[in-house]
Motif scaffolding. Structure first.
Motif, short mmCIF file in Angstrom:
data_model
loop_
_atom_site.label_atom_id
_atom_site.label_comp_id
_atom_site.label_asym_id
_atom_site.label_seq_id
_atom_site.Cartn_x
_atom_site.Cartn_y
_atom_site.Cartn_z
N HIS A 110 1.50 -2.03 -15.32
CA HIS A 110 1.16 -2.97 -14.26
C HIS A 110 -0.31 -2.82 -13.88
O HIS A 110 -1.05 -3.80 -13.78
CB HIS A 110 2.01 -2.72 -13.02
CG HIS A 110 3.42 -3.20 -13.13
ND1 HIS A 110 4.27 -3.27 -12.05
CD2 HIS A 110 4.15 -3.63 -14.19
CE1 HIS A 110 5.45 -3.72 -12.44
NE2 HIS A 110 5.40 -3.94 -13.74
N GLU A 111 -0.75 -1.57 -13.67
CA GLU A 111 -2.13 -1.33 -13.26
C GLU A 111 -3.11 -1.78 -14.32
O GLU A 111 -4.11 -2.46 -14.02
CB GLU A 111 -2.34 0.16 -12.98
CG GLU A 111 -1.64 0.65 -11.73
CD GLU A 111 -1.91 2.12 -11.45
OE1 GLU A 111 -2.79 2.69 -12.13
OE2 GLU A 111 -1.27 2.68 -10.57
N LEU A 124 4.84 1.10 -14.38
CA LEU A 124 3.85 0.90 -13.32
C LEU A 124 2.43 1.16 -13.84
O LEU A 124 1.46 0.56 -13.36
CB LEU A 124 4.17 1.82 -12.14
CG LEU A 124 5.50 1.49 -11.46
CD1 LEU A 124 5.88 2.59 -10.47
CD2 LEU A 124 5.44 0.14 -10.76
N ASP A 142 0.83 -1.20 0.00
CA ASP A 142 0.00 0.00 0.00
C ASP A 142 0.87 1.25 0.00
O ASP A 142 0.58 2.23 -0.70
CB ASP A 142 -0.90 0.03 1.24
CG ASP A 142 -1.96 -1.07 1.23
OD1 ASP A 142 -2.23 -1.62 0.15
OD2 ASP A 142 -2.49 -1.37 2.31
N ARG A 186 -3.62 -6.38 -5.19
CA ARG A 186 -4.06 -5.09 -5.71
C ARG A 186 -5.53 -5.04 -6.08
O ARG A 186 -6.13 -3.99 -6.13
CB ARG A 186 -3.25 -4.73 -6.97
CG ARG A 186 -1.80 -4.41 -6.68
CD ARG A 186 -1.65 -3.10 -5.93
NE ARG A 186 -2.20 -1.99 -6.67
CZ ARG A 186 -1.59 -1.38 -7.69
NH1 ARG A 186 -0.41 -1.77 -8.07
NH2 ARG A 186 -2.18 -0.38 -8.30
N SER A 200 -7.33 0.43 -7.52
CA SER A 200 -6.36 -0.08 -8.48
C SER A 200 -5.85 0.99 -9.44
O SER A 200 -4.88 0.76 -10.14
CB SER A 200 -7.00 -1.22 -9.28
OG SER A 200 -7.33 -2.27 -8.43
N ARG A 206 -3.99 4.20 -9.87
CA ARG A 206 -3.13 5.20 -9.24
C ARG A 206 -2.47 6.08 -10.30
O ARG A 206 -2.53 7.30 -10.23
CB ARG A 206 -2.04 4.51 -8.41
CG ARG A 206 -2.59 3.64 -7.28
CD ARG A 206 -3.27 4.49 -6.21
NE ARG A 206 -3.86 3.71 -5.15
CZ ARG A 206 -3.22 3.22 -4.12
NH1 ARG A 206 -1.92 3.44 -3.99
NH2 ARG A 206 -3.84 2.51 -3.20
N THR A 254 2.66 1.95 -3.39
CA THR A 254 1.81 2.39 -4.50
C THR A 254 1.24 3.78 -4.23
O THR A 254 0.37 4.25 -4.96
CB THR A 254 0.66 1.40 -4.77
OG1 THR A 254 -0.05 1.14 -3.57
CG2 THR A 254 1.21 0.10 -5.33
N HIS A 255 1.72 4.43 -3.18
CA HIS A 255 1.40 5.84 -2.92
C HIS A 255 2.48 6.65 -3.65
O HIS A 255 3.49 7.03 -3.07
CB HIS A 255 1.43 6.10 -1.41
CG HIS A 255 0.97 7.47 -1.02
ND1 HIS A 255 -0.35 7.84 -1.02
CD2 HIS A 255 1.67 8.58 -0.63
CE1 HIS A 255 -0.46 9.09 -0.63
NE2 HIS A 255 0.75 9.57 -0.40
N TYR A 256 2.26 6.87 -4.94
CA TYR A 256 3.30 7.43 -5.79
C TYR A 256 3.40 8.95 -5.64
O TYR A 256 2.40 9.61 -5.33
CB TYR A 256 3.03 7.09 -7.25
CG TYR A 256 2.97 5.61 -7.53
CD1 TYR A 256 4.06 4.79 -7.27
CD2 TYR A 256 1.82 5.02 -8.06
CE1 TYR A 256 4.01 3.43 -7.53
CE2 TYR A 256 1.76 3.66 -8.33
CZ TYR A 256 2.86 2.87 -8.05
OH TYR A 256 2.81 1.53 -8.30
N ARG A 290 -7.31 1.47 -1.41
CA ARG A 290 -6.63 0.41 -2.16
C ARG A 290 -7.08 0.38 -3.61
O ARG A 290 -7.02 -0.65 -4.27
CB ARG A 290 -6.87 -0.94 -1.49
CG ARG A 290 -6.31 -1.02 -0.09
CD ARG A 290 -6.50 -2.39 0.53
NE ARG A 290 -5.74 -3.39 -0.19
CZ ARG A 290 -6.29 -4.41 -0.86
NH1 ARG A 290 -7.59 -4.54 -0.91
NH2 ARG A 290 -5.53 -5.29 -1.48
N VAL A 349 9.86 0.51 -9.24
CA VAL A 349 9.45 1.01 -7.92
C VAL A 349 10.54 1.91 -7.34
O VAL A 349 10.27 2.98 -6.78
CB VAL A 349 9.15 -0.17 -6.97
CG1 VAL A 349 8.98 0.31 -5.53
CG2 VAL A 349 7.90 -0.91 -7.42
#
Length: 718
Positions: A225-226, A222, A33, A706, A663, A665, A36-38, A661, A203
């Motif tokens: 990825h999402e 990324l 978590d 995720r 998906s 981001r 993924t807080h970019y 959470r 990452v």
């Protein structure tokens, strides 16, 4: 040495106190978590942020130099006030600290750092009171090359008043230092074909880039990825439905007789979509289809034909509608379309929570016994007391009003029934792929012949206030030639919060100096309007008793009411061919799709439609842009794209992006159509070869991490 994974609890990685702060601020519970807080953007140590344009009242993070420091005793209370002036070459800003003299040792003129806080204003100057800050390390700067140090990007994270951006950065750095291997959800072939980074590198570089050039490749990886996880989840859901066994529903005499009795030919799109649904109902697995089409394009006809096909083998259909007005309208229109021969056999039955107890029991018994082949209702259909003898088809009208949990609740009342979802809100291709990716999508574009069409005009009261009087005269003119009109208001009673006996019905919003309109106020205005002396006006809103609402709608349908003043309760499904005119007050308070839906209530017969969008918003404002966009075209699909661009996908996707959470981001539905399409293609290829993902354990793990149950549920909402 590595001590934790993406699934590790945060309190084990950063300590209980920090973990609690992160959970309260952002809902984070695991290392994954956090990572993924970019960062939302990146600053440079040499970057000068324009202080002069900082918005008052917003939390900001800036890079600046300390210019002056001054401490003085406070006059009206004990203690001292420390004032620090920082600047960036474009403006200056004051930082104020109470009783914190010790900060003078840190905040010396010439020091540079990051400062964060809420922008306030004092005596005409902007300031940050008790801001958080982090000063750049002078010693480190002296040890390294000054130029390269100045170009290292500083990640600026979404922050709160309790957790500042650099605090997030420090925590992320600590976690990255102790993080083990990062599983890569992308198959090697996909990653290499698209030139993407491995997961660990992506990452690391998104959080701790060494140069500005490292950021976009990391974000691109990324983002994929999402999209890949999202599409895999949706395709898995589709596969899950197709793994179920459904009762095959073969068309027969009921459908043939209905088609022969139709007083008009079906449009080409009605025919082609009907053929698709016919094949689906004969298939081995449950149909899971979305039909989108303009208001009045014939979606109800298509759905009714499916109901008749299901009824041929004794099956029942349940149609769930978002409002009682719409449910009652559906029952009447279905009975009318079935005609005197088929209606008694199909027995279309209304079941809503507002029915009298005796009628509701009778309707429930008809459903439970199988006597009613078609049951139409609201949320009452979801009640435990509502059962069916053989539920073969679930029809969801206006899917955006319901969640997937409600859809599944109704579906569970049968044995793998077929599902048909209807929407008059056109869906852009990217949204269809992202939100409705588990459904087969059909589109009805052609409109039935004989529609006179609709003209739409903006009444811009900010520039032309005199047009307001003309709006009411225009309605009166239409009524005098035998037609009917709607007046739509954004609220029931605009004065509910501040009414008094002498208040004028035209109340003004104190903040904007704009008139606020409710059904009550318009009703009172038209009672006094000389042009409406002989015009029959009634009001309609959602808080009226169910039988009263239904009586008003039926009276309007019969022509016993000339002007209906209503809230958006008439937004969908209301069909009065003689209604020629719609006035929408405070049109800027409605969304693009909603305005388009509303105006679809007029111009439904041979009478030309007129829609007047009344607004006080000024030209060039976002609110006015929405209104102007609707007036410019009748193409709902074009408007859906406009809506998506104007509002962004957050509002359009709704719950699919809600929750800590979520998906989505980095992925943006507006701009990432190509990424989503490529991800869907890649996900389909993987699942075709490995449906259970036994050969892709990293992908399976990433999916469970995720895309949890809430996300899977939210993906089916719009």
């Amino acid at each position: 040495m590595a001590s934790f994974t993406l699934d590790s609890r945060l309190d084990g990685a950063v300590g209980g106190k920090t973990a609690s702060a992160l959970e309260r601020a952002f809902g984070m519970r695991t290392v994954g978590d956090l990572l993924t807080h970019y960062p939302r953007r990146y600053a440079r140590r040499g970057e000068l942020t324009p202080i002069a344009s900082l918005p008052v009242g917003e939390s900001v993070t800036i890079v600046a130099d300390v210019r002056r420091v001054n401490e003085r005793r406070m006059q009206n209370r004990k203690g001292s006030l420390l004032e620090v002036v920082i600047g960036d070459g474009n403006g200056e800003l004051s930082l104020t600290f109470f009783n914190q003299s010790w900060r003078m040792k840190e905040l010396r003129p010439g020091r540079r750092g990051i400062f964060a806080g809420k922008v306030g204003e004092y005596r005409g100057a902007i300031q940050l009171a008790h801001p958080d800050y982090e000063l750049f390390d002078d010693e480190l700067e002296a040890q390294v090359n000054a130029h390269s140090y100045a170009t290292v990007p500083i990640p600026i994270y979404p922050a709160t008043s309790t957790v500042a951006s650099w605090q997030v950065a420090k925590i992320v750095g600590l976690v990255l230092d102790g993080l083990g291997e990062v599983p890569d959800p992308l198959p090697d072939a996909v990653r290499s074909a698209d030139g993407l980074l491995d997961a660990r590198t992506a990452v690391e570089r998104v959080h701790r880039p060494e140069t500005i050039d490292q950021i976009e490749p990391a974000r691109e990886t990324l983002r994929m990825h999402e999209a890949f996880l999202l599409q895999t989840a949706l395709l898995q859901q589709r596969a899950f439905v197709r793994a179920l066994s459904a009762t095959r529903r073969v068309p027969g005499a009921l459908l043939e007789g209905f088609d022969e009795a139709l007083p008009f030919p079906r449009t080409p799109d009605q025919v082609s979509v009907g053929d698709q649904i016919e094949r689906d109902l004969e298939g081995d697995w449950p149909m899971n289809r979305l039909v989108q089409g303009e208001v009045g394009s014939g979606k109800t006809l298509v759905a009714l034909r499916a109901m008749l096909q299901v009824a041929e083998s004794g099956g029942q259909s349940a149609l769930i509608a978002p409002t009682e007005v719409l449910a009652a309208q559906h029952v009447r229109s279905i009975a009318r379309m079935l005609g005197p021969r088929l209606a008694p056999e199909m027995m279309p039955t209304l079941l809503t929570g507002q029915l009298p107890a005796a009628e509701r029991r009778k309707a429930a018994l008809r459903a439970a016994s199988g006597q009613a082949r078609i049951v139409v209702g609201t949320h009452a259909l979801l009640s435990e007391s509502t059962t069916f003898a053989d539920l073969g088809l679930v029809v969801v009208d206006e899917q955006h009003r319901f969640g997937v949990d409600q859809r599944e609740q109704l579906r569970a009342k049968g044995s793998s029934p077929h599902v048909l979802v209807l929407t008059a809100t056109p869906i852009p291709r990217t949204v269809a792929m992202t939100v409705f990716g588990d459904l087969d999508v059909s589109t009805i574009r052609t409109m039935p012949a004989g529609r006179a069409g609709i003209e739409t005009f903006v009444a811009p009261l900010a520039e032309k206030p005199a047009w307001f009087a003309r709006v009411w005269d225009r309605i009166a003119e239409e009524v005098r030639v035998g037609r009917q009109a709607f007046v739509v208001c954004p609220s029931i009673d605009a004065e509910a919060q501040s009414r008094d006996d002498t208040a004028d019905p035209l109340i003004e919003d104190a903040a904007t100096n704009r008139t606020r309109w409710g059904v009550v106020q318009v009703g009172e205005l038209l009672e006094r309007h000389p042009a409406f002396a002989d015009i029959r006006v009634e009001i309609l809103h959602g808080k009226m008793p169910s039988d009263h609402k239904d009586a008003v709608m039926q009276a309007f349908g019969r022509g016993d009411i000339d002007v209906l003043v209503a809230t958006t309760v008439i937004e969908v499904g209301v069909d009065v061919p003689n209604a020629s005119t719609m006035v929408i007050l405070e049109a800027d308070r409605f969304g693009v799709s909603q305005l388009h839906q509303l105006r679809g209530r007029v111009g439904r017969g041979g009478v030309p439609g007129l829609c007047l969008l009344v607004t006080e918003s000024t030209a060039g404002s976002p609110a006015r842009d929405r209104v102007d966009a609707v007036a410019a075209t009748l193409d709902g699909f074009a408007l859906a794209e406009v809506d998506l661009t104007l509002r962004g996908e957050g509002d359009v996707l709704g719950d699919a992006q809600s929750g800590a959470r979520s998906s989505l981001r980095l992925l943006r539905v507006v701009t990432d159509a190509d990424v989503i399409a490529r991800a869907r293609e890649a996900a389909a290829a993987v699942l075709a070869e490995d449906p259970a993902l036994t050969r892709h354990p990293e992908l399976a793990a990433a999916l469970s991490r995720r895309v949890g149950m809430q996300e899977r549920a939210a993906l089916a909402k719009s």
